[in-house]
Write a protein that holds these residues in place. Structure first.
Motif, PDB file in Angstrom:
ATOM      1  N   ILE A   6       0.863  -1.176   0.000  1.00  0.00           N
ATOM      2  CA  ILE A   6       0.000   0.000   0.000  1.00  0.00           C
ATOM      3  C   ILE A   6       0.899   1.225   0.000  1.00  0.00           C
ATOM      4  O   ILE A   6       1.737   1.377   0.888  1.00  0.00           O
ATOM      5  CB  ILE A   6      -0.942   0.002   1.223  1.00  0.00           C
ATOM      6  N   GLN A   7       0.751   2.066  -1.001  1.00  0.00           N
ATOM      7  CA  GLN A   7       1.601   3.250  -1.110  1.00  0.00           C
ATOM      8  C   GLN A   7       0.976   4.404  -0.347  1.00  0.00           C
ATOM      9  O   GLN A   7      -0.202   4.721  -0.538  1.00  0.00           O
ATOM     10  CB  GLN A   7       1.807   3.626  -2.565  1.00  0.00           C
ATOM     11  N   ILE A   8       1.741   5.025   0.517  1.00  0.00           N
ATOM     12  CA  ILE A   8       1.311   6.211   1.252  1.00  0.00           C
ATOM     13  C   ILE A   8       2.378   7.288   1.099  1.00  0.00           C
ATOM     14  O   ILE A   8       3.457   7.031   0.570  1.00  0.00           O
ATOM     15  CB  ILE A   8       1.056   5.903   2.750  1.00  0.00           C
ATOM     16  N   GLY A   9       2.065   8.488   1.536  1.00  0.00           N
ATOM     17  CA  GLY A   9       3.037   9.578   1.479  1.00  0.00           C
ATOM     18  C   GLY A   9       3.044  10.330   0.173  1.00  0.00           C
ATOM     19  O   GLY A   9       4.040  10.945  -0.183  1.00  0.00           O
ATOM     20  N   ARG A  13       1.501  18.786   0.469  1.00  0.00           N
ATOM     21  CA  ARG A  13       1.302  19.869   1.436  1.00  0.00           C
ATOM     22  C   ARG A  13       0.616  19.439   2.715  1.00  0.00           C
ATOM     23  O   ARG A  13       0.252  20.281   3.538  1.00  0.00           O
ATOM     24  CB  ARG A  13       0.522  20.992   0.770  1.00  0.00           C
ATOM     25  N   ALA A  14       0.438  18.127   2.893  1.00  0.00           N
ATOM     26  CA  ALA A  14      -0.212  17.630   4.100  1.00  0.00           C
ATOM     27  C   ALA A  14       0.221  16.192   4.345  1.00  0.00           C
ATOM     28  O   ALA A  14       0.787  15.546   3.465  1.00  0.00           O
ATOM     29  CB  ALA A  14      -1.727  17.706   3.956  1.00  0.00           C
ATOM     30  N   THR A  25      -5.577  11.338  11.571  1.00  0.00           N
ATOM     31  CA  THR A  25      -5.013  12.616  11.979  1.00  0.00           C
ATOM     32  C   THR A  25      -4.448  13.264  10.728  1.00  0.00           C
ATOM     33  O   THR A  25      -3.726  12.619   9.965  1.00  0.00           O
ATOM     34  CB  THR A  25      -3.891  12.424  13.025  1.00  0.00           C
ATOM     35  N   ILE A  26      -4.773  14.525  10.515  1.00  0.00           N
ATOM     36  CA  ILE A  26      -4.324  15.246   9.334  1.00  0.00           C
ATOM     37  C   ILE A  26      -3.524  16.454   9.780  1.00  0.00           C
ATOM     38  O   ILE A  26      -3.946  17.189  10.684  1.00  0.00           O
ATOM     39  CB  ILE A  26      -5.520  15.691   8.455  1.00  0.00           C
ATOM     40  N   GLU A  30       3.742  21.810   7.602  1.00  0.00           N
ATOM     41  CA  GLU A  30       4.429  22.497   8.701  1.00  0.00           C
ATOM     42  C   GLU A  30       4.109  21.874  10.058  1.00  0.00           C
ATOM     43  O   GLU A  30       4.599  22.323  11.082  1.00  0.00           O
ATOM     44  CB  GLU A  30       4.048  23.985   8.726  1.00  0.00           C
ATOM     45  N   GLY A  31       3.247  20.867  10.084  1.00  0.00           N
ATOM     46  CA  GLY A  31       2.900  20.196  11.329  1.00  0.00           C
ATOM     47  C   GLY A  31       1.693  20.759  12.054  1.00  0.00           C
ATOM     48  O   GLY A  31       1.374  20.333  13.162  1.00  0.00           O
TER      49      GLY A  31
END
Length: 103
Positions: A6-9, A13-14, A25-26, A30-31
């Protein structure tokens, strides 16, 4: 789609993360905390906030559970397909129940 890696990342910009007892969690790049939104094809935001993340999480978990019990071909809906969404226009001051539902 579900079987294999499963590809993530893939977001620029988020970022999104999940823990089974917390849900989604989103965050911005910048965190900072961020919200999910549902945007129609015309670019109008029609739903946003924590409830959207909860609904997305619940649909994903329900779909995964169906896959595990051999019913992965079943589609998960947030409301009955073919029916228009009902919205409550206002509540009655008398009994706290909706006065009118609009389809």
């Amino acid at each position: 789609m579900c079987i294999g890696n499963i590809q993530i990342g893939s977001l620029d910009r988020a970022s999104m993360s999940a823990v089974i007892f917390e849900g989604l969690t989103i965050q911005t790049a910048e965190g900072k905390p961020a919200l999910l939104a549902i945007v129609d094809e015309d670019g109008n935001i029609i739903e946003t906030g924590e409830q959207v993340a909860k609904e997305a999480w619940n649909v994903a978990i329900a779909s995964y559970k169906n896959f595990l019990i051999g019913e992965g071909h079943m589609r998960i809906h947030t409301s009955p397909p073919g029916l228009k969404f009902l919205t409550i226009e206002k509540k009655s001051a008398k009994n706290g129940k909706p006065e009118k539902l609009a389809a």
